[in-house]
Design an enzyme around this catalytic site. Structure first.
Site, mmCIF file in Angstrom:
data_model
loop_
_atom_site.group_PDB
_atom_site.id
_atom_site.type_symbol
_atom_site.label_atom_id
_atom_site.label_comp_id
_atom_site.label_asym_id
_atom_site.label_seq_id
_atom_site.Cartn_x
_atom_site.Cartn_y
_atom_site.Cartn_z
ATOM 1 N N ARG A 106 0.858 -1.192 0.000
ATOM 2 C CA ARG A 106 0.000 0.000 0.000
ATOM 3 C C ARG A 106 0.888 1.234 0.000
ATOM 4 O O ARG A 106 1.908 1.276 0.680
ATOM 5 C CB ARG A 106 -0.874 0.020 1.257
ATOM 6 C CG ARG A 106 -2.004 -0.972 1.232
ATOM 7 C CD ARG A 106 -2.917 -0.800 2.426
ATOM 8 N NE ARG A 106 -2.311 -1.250 3.657
ATOM 9 C CZ ARG A 106 -1.779 -0.464 4.577
ATOM 10 N NH1 ARG A 106 -1.786 0.851 4.429
ATOM 11 N NH2 ARG A 106 -1.247 -0.970 5.661
ATOM 12 N N TYR A 269 -1.547 -3.484 -6.762
ATOM 13 C CA TYR A 269 -1.296 -4.293 -5.563
ATOM 14 C C TYR A 269 -2.348 -4.122 -4.461
ATOM 15 O O TYR A 269 -2.725 -3.005 -4.121
ATOM 16 C CB TYR A 269 0.078 -3.963 -4.968
ATOM 17 C CG TYR A 269 0.603 -5.122 -4.140
ATOM 18 C CD1 TYR A 269 1.269 -6.161 -4.763
ATOM 19 C CD2 TYR A 269 0.374 -5.207 -2.779
ATOM 20 C CE1 TYR A 269 1.710 -7.251 -4.034
ATOM 21 C CE2 TYR A 269 0.812 -6.287 -2.046
ATOM 22 C CZ TYR A 269 1.482 -7.313 -2.677
ATOM 23 O OH TYR A 269 1.916 -8.402 -1.959
ATOM 24 N N GLY A 270 -2.754 -5.226 -3.886
ATOM 25 C CA GLY A 270 -3.532 -5.292 -2.640
ATOM 26 C C GLY A 270 -4.488 -4.155 -2.383
ATOM 27 O O GLY A 270 -5.382 -3.859 -3.183
ATOM 28 N N LYS A 278 -9.640 -1.922 1.868
ATOM 29 C CA LYS A 278 -9.301 -0.761 2.698
ATOM 30 C C LYS A 278 -10.076 0.486 2.256
ATOM 31 O O LYS A 278 -10.516 1.288 3.087
ATOM 32 C CB LYS A 278 -7.797 -0.497 2.633
ATOM 33 C CG LYS A 278 -6.948 -1.696 3.019
ATOM 34 C CD LYS A 278 -7.192 -2.145 4.432
ATOM 35 C CE LYS A 278 -6.252 -3.270 4.827
ATOM 36 N NZ LYS A 278 -6.512 -3.756 6.185
ATOM 37 N N HIS A 298 -10.848 -1.845 11.687
ATOM 38 C CA HIS A 298 -9.758 -2.718 11.254
ATOM 39 C C HIS A 298 -9.614 -3.835 12.286
ATOM 40 O O HIS A 298 -8.675 -3.826 13.085
ATOM 41 C CB HIS A 298 -8.484 -1.875 11.151
ATOM 42 C CG HIS A 298 -7.357 -2.548 10.439
ATOM 43 N ND1 HIS A 298 -6.038 -2.192 10.631
ATOM 44 C CD2 HIS A 298 -7.337 -3.542 9.520
ATOM 45 C CE1 HIS A 298 -5.270 -2.937 9.853
ATOM 46 N NE2 HIS A 298 -6.021 -3.757 9.184
ATOM 47 N N SER A 320 -1.466 -3.374 10.935
ATOM 48 C CA SER A 320 -1.114 -4.356 9.909
ATOM 49 C C SER A 320 0.101 -5.170 10.359
ATOM 50 O O SER A 320 1.052 -4.619 10.904
ATOM 51 C CB SER A 320 -0.766 -3.647 8.602
ATOM 52 O OG SER A 320 -1.811 -2.785 8.252
ATOM 53 N N CYS A 322 0.477 -7.483 12.696
ATOM 54 C CA CYS A 322 0.702 -7.757 14.123
ATOM 55 C C CYS A 322 0.026 -9.065 14.517
ATOM 56 O O CYS A 322 -0.174 -9.337 15.699
ATOM 57 C CB CYS A 322 0.166 -6.629 14.988
ATOM 58 S SG CYS A 322 1.164 -5.149 14.919
ATOM 59 N N THR A 325 -4.472 -12.245 11.543
ATOM 60 C CA THR A 325 -4.901 -13.499 10.902
ATOM 61 C C THR A 325 -4.569 -14.686 11.811
ATOM 62 O O THR A 325 -5.376 -15.605 11.959
ATOM 63 C CB THR A 325 -4.226 -13.638 9.522
ATOM 64 O OG1 THR A 325 -4.521 -12.451 8.779
ATOM 65 C CG2 THR A 325 -4.747 -14.845 8.763
ATOM 66 N N ASP A 345 -9.747 -9.333 9.262
ATOM 67 C CA ASP A 345 -9.187 -7.999 8.994
ATOM 68 C C ASP A 345 -10.149 -6.836 9.235
ATOM 69 O O ASP A 345 -9.720 -5.778 9.660
ATOM 70 C CB ASP A 345 -8.682 -7.948 7.537
ATOM 71 C CG ASP A 345 -7.747 -6.771 7.278
ATOM 72 O OD1 ASP A 345 -6.901 -6.481 8.140
ATOM 73 O OD2 ASP A 345 -7.879 -6.132 6.224
ATOM 74 N N ARG A 440 1.638 -12.145 -0.206
ATOM 75 C CA ARG A 440 0.292 -12.438 0.297
ATOM 76 C C ARG A 440 -0.312 -13.709 -0.274
ATOM 77 O O ARG A 440 0.018 -14.130 -1.373
ATOM 78 C CB ARG A 440 -0.648 -11.276 -0.104
ATOM 79 C CG ARG A 440 -0.230 -9.904 0.422
ATOM 80 C CD ARG A 440 -0.624 -9.743 1.863
ATOM 81 N NE ARG A 440 -0.227 -8.446 2.395
ATOM 82 C CZ ARG A 440 -0.916 -7.793 3.337
ATOM 83 N NH1 ARG A 440 -2.023 -8.300 3.824
ATOM 84 N NH2 ARG A 440 -0.482 -6.645 3.802
ATOM 85 N N ARG A 471 2.604 -3.818 18.616
ATOM 86 C CA ARG A 471 3.930 -4.360 18.947
ATOM 87 C C ARG A 471 4.627 -3.392 19.876
ATOM 88 O O ARG A 471 5.068 -2.335 19.429
ATOM 89 C CB ARG A 471 4.789 -4.470 17.686
ATOM 90 C CG ARG A 471 4.409 -5.544 16.769
ATOM 91 C CD ARG A 471 5.253 -5.513 15.510
ATOM 92 N NE ARG A 471 4.721 -6.511 14.607
ATOM 93 C CZ ARG A 471 5.191 -7.749 14.486
ATOM 94 N NH1 ARG A 471 6.254 -8.115 15.165
ATOM 95 N NH2 ARG A 471 4.622 -8.602 13.683
ATOM 96 N N GLY A 567 -0.728 -20.193 19.551
ATOM 97 C CA GLY A 567 -1.740 -21.026 20.215
ATOM 98 C C GLY A 567 -1.850 -20.754 21.709
ATOM 99 O O GLY A 567 -2.896 -20.976 22.327
HETATM 100 C C1 OXD Z 1 -3.197 -4.341 5.868
HETATM 101 C C2 OXD Z 1 -3.845 -5.482 5.205
HETATM 102 O O1 OXD Z 1 -2.238 -3.789 5.320
HETATM 103 O O2 OXD Z 1 -4.754 -6.062 5.798
HETATM 104 O O3 OXD Z 1 -3.647 -3.983 6.964
HETATM 105 O O4 OXD Z 1 -3.492 -5.811 4.067
HETATM 106 MN MN MN Z 2 -5.391 -5.025 7.536
#
Ligand code: OXD
Ligand code: MN
Length: 661
Positions: A106, A269-270, A278, A298, A320, A322, A325, A345, A440, A471, A567
């Site tokens: 991004r 891209y993405g 987004k 988010h 993003s 951290c 997922t 997300d 990705r 973080r 976990g």
């Molecule tokens: C991000 C994504 O960058 O989910 O937050 O792709």
């Molecule tokens: Mn995201």
């Protein structure tokens, strides 16, 4: 092996048995009507939008996508023929795209919102705006720490320098899609016009794309208008790298909330090009949500069931990369607990008439970061990506498997022939990474073996707790609970986190990322805080708010990670579950909020000493003092006059608690 359900009504992915889902009769008829790009059969508001943009972009052809499995097959074949993707022979209907190395993430510096009034979009910084970099090619862009703004006049000028004729020699694809289950009360519709077939195929995974969406569109145009071009009309003198056309010097991602429009140019891209994610679901989504009294965030959404069979749902916001997922697909290390995934997300959340906060995942797939995903960190994701997945910028083996840093070091030591994301032979001696750090996977959510049975429930799942985090190598305890809603809003507003590779930032600076929304705010962050604060009304069951930090390091941030994470995070979720259930005795008051009492976190079986556990929850007065100063400074400098009084009150209360500590 993951099993893939074939009973989904709306979406159609290749089934591992080789059979596929067919459309019902009604949809077949609508498909017949639209398939031959018969514009006049579409709702008038869509015809008008397509004609207006086609006149400007001048594509050679227009293709109205029906979202069918046959169409998708043909698209993938065409991308393969043109060298944009290659088939990964060892996986099932999986593909690999390698981008131009100039187009890999991004581009926040080129992403902005255009409204008449600057203050509707961003606060006025105390020390004024930075001089903008002329190489951005974006006239009068106002860049701030909380988003970028451009006037409608300047946007018109920039639009005029980019879009006229930009699709010459290409096809304009019309992508009808729904964010959220088609027709659901919280769902919304978008139409993306794009000249990238790669984008179409990813949109088909990430959204509910298909002609059933046309049925929901009215004559007033109740859809978000998304225009996307790679910005390389044909013929071109540009050197096209990896068959991935892009125009990085002229890239811009513009949002027009007053017209419900997105215009993206120059990147494939993405988040720059899959405009449902987004751009729509977060930036425009947050504005629509404010207008209509709900939240677009988010956040991942997960279901958690305790050993007694009681289930709750939790939403969690982290910046993003951290581990959203990983948390959304967590495999509990403690027997008896179960996690199910609703989304990884984005959450759209609305209070219903009973005062419950209900959340849907507006997306239909996962666009997850590959590096670091492994049997240890996220075994579920590894199952998800075996089928129907488009990978971008990962490494691969000569015989058609994927590879990325952290996946399986045996693949390297066993001497597999690896090819990096740059298409070069790769060995462990190579100095560059095998996969791009922001590489990705794009996979259908319905393939997730732990997808929640209610993940497509149109009215959403009830949210009992909201978690924030980031973080933080030093100073911030593993977990704490906010004192009340207003304090929780302050906790979200004060998120800070080490920078990652999802955007173009370099280095490891600790950046402010309020609500993990800094790159995604659709409107002035001060107003955003006010909106959150305004939600606490009589008769509503307000979720409790938490902050977690999986990333604390020993030796005051200089050593190694203290908490095993992944976990084992179930142990922290268990504490939250019990608190939400009303177990007040397991929390003790600190300046941050309620922190677990000694022994109230189950660390049985963990390779963690009592001292390490103490360190994980420890609170340092000097650190706190600096944190208060930094947060106040941030609001003074960047939110300035837009800061709500309640936020300053919370800073003062925090300060008082620290003084007394
Ligand atoms: C991000 C994504 O960058 O989910 O937050 O792709
Ligand atoms: Mn995201």
């Amino acid at each position: 092996m993951a099993s893939i359900s074939s009973d989904n009504q709306h979406r159609h992915f290749e089934n591992i048995t080789g059979e596929h889902v067919t459309d019902d009769d009604k949809l077949l008829k609508l498909r017949e009507a639209t398939y031959r790009s018969n514009l006049t059969k579409l709702p008038k508001s869509i015809q008008d939008y397509i004609e207006e943009k086609a006149k400007i972009c001048q594509p050679d052809a227009i293709h109205i996508c029906d979202g069918s499995i046959e169409e998708n097959r043909a698209f993938l074949q065409s991308l393969q023929k043109n060298g944009v993707i290659q088939k990964l022979e060892k996986l099932n209907n999986c593909w690999l795209a390698l981008t131009d190395p100039k187009d890999v993430a991004r581009v926040e510096s080129r992403t902005f919102i255009s409204t008449k009034n600057l203050l509707d979009t961003i606060p006025q910084p105390q020390h004024g705006f930075k001089e903008i970099d002329a190489s951005l090619n974006l006239r009068n862009l106002k860049c701030s720490a909380l988003g970028n703004w451009m006037s409608p006049e300047d946007l018109e000028y920039e639009f005029g320098r980019r879009f006229p004729g930009c699709m010459k020699g290409r096809t304009m694809y019309v992508v009808p899609y729904s964010m959220g289950p088609v027709g659901g009360p919280i769902s919304k519709i978008g139409i993306e016009l794009t000249d990238s077939l790669y984008v179409v195929c990813n949109m088909r995974i990430m959204t509910r794309m298909g002609i059933d969406v046309f049925e929901k569109i009215d004559d007033h145009g109740n859809f978000v208008k998304c225009l996307h071009s790679v910005g390389v009309p044909l013929p071109t003198e540009r050197k096209i790298v990896n068959n991935w056309p892009c125009n990085p010097e002229m890239t811009m991602i513009a949002h027009l909330p007053e017209k419900n429009e997105v215009m993206s140019f120059g990147s494939g891209y993405g988040g720059n090009s899959l405009l449902g994610k987004k751009c729509f679901a977060l930036r425009l989504g947050s504005i629509i949500a404010k207008r209509e009294g709900w939240l677009a965030e988010h956040m991942l959404i997960l279901g958690i069931t305790n050993p007694q069979g009681v289930k709750k749902y939790i939403a969690a916001a982290f910046p993003s990369q951290c581990g959203k997922t990983n948390l959304a697909m967590l495999t509990p290390s403690v027997p008896g607990w179960k996690i199910e995934c609703v989304g990884d997300d984005i959450a759209w959340m609305k209070f219903n008439e009973r005062g419950e906060l209900r959340a849907i995942n507006p997306e239909n797939g996962f666009f997850g970061v590959c590096p670091g995903t492994s049997e240890h960190t996220n075994p579920i994701a590894l199952k998800v990506v075996q089928y129907n997945t488009i990978f971008t910028n990962v490494a691969h083996t000569a015989d058609g498997k994927v590879y990325w840093e952290g996946l399986d070091e045996n693949m390297v030591s066993h001497g597999e022939h690896l090819i990096s994301w740059k298409g070069k032979d790769w060995t462990k001696e190579s100095t560059e990474p095998a996969a791009h750090p922001n590489s990705r996977f794009c996979s259908p959510a319905e393939q997730c073996p732990i997808i929640d049975p209610n993940w497509e429930s149109p009215e959403g799942v009830p949210i009992s707790a909201i978690i924030f985090g980031g973080r933080r190598p030093a100073g911030v305890p593993l977990i704490y609970e906010a004192f009340n809603w207003e304090h929780g809003v302050f906790v979200g507003a004060s998120i800070r986190s080490e920078a990652t590779a999802a955007a173009e930032h370099k280095g490891k600076a600790i950046m402010h990322d309020p609500f993990a929304m800094r790159p995604f705010f659709g409107y002035n962050f001060g107003d955003y805080c006010k909106h959150w604060l305004s939600l606490n009304k009589d008769g509503r069951k307000m979720p409790r708010i938490y902050n977690v930090n999986w990333f604390r390091k020993s030796n005051n941030g200089q050593g190694s990670f203290l908490w095993p994470g992944f976990g084992e995070n179930i142990r922290v979720l268990e504490w939250i579950f019990k608190r939400v259930d009303g177990n007040e005795s397991i929390g003790q008051q600190t300046p941050f909020g309620y922190v677990p009492t000694a022994d109230s976190l189950d660390i049985n079986g963990l390779d963690l000493t009592q001292d390490q556990m103490k360190e994980l929850l420890s609170i340092d007065k000097q650190f706190l003092k600096e944190e208060v100063i930094e947060i106040r400074k941030y609001f003074d400098e960047y939110v300035n006059d837009s800061t709500p009084a309640e936020i300053y009150k919370q800073i003062d209360l925090f300060n008082e608690r620290v003084d007394k500590f």
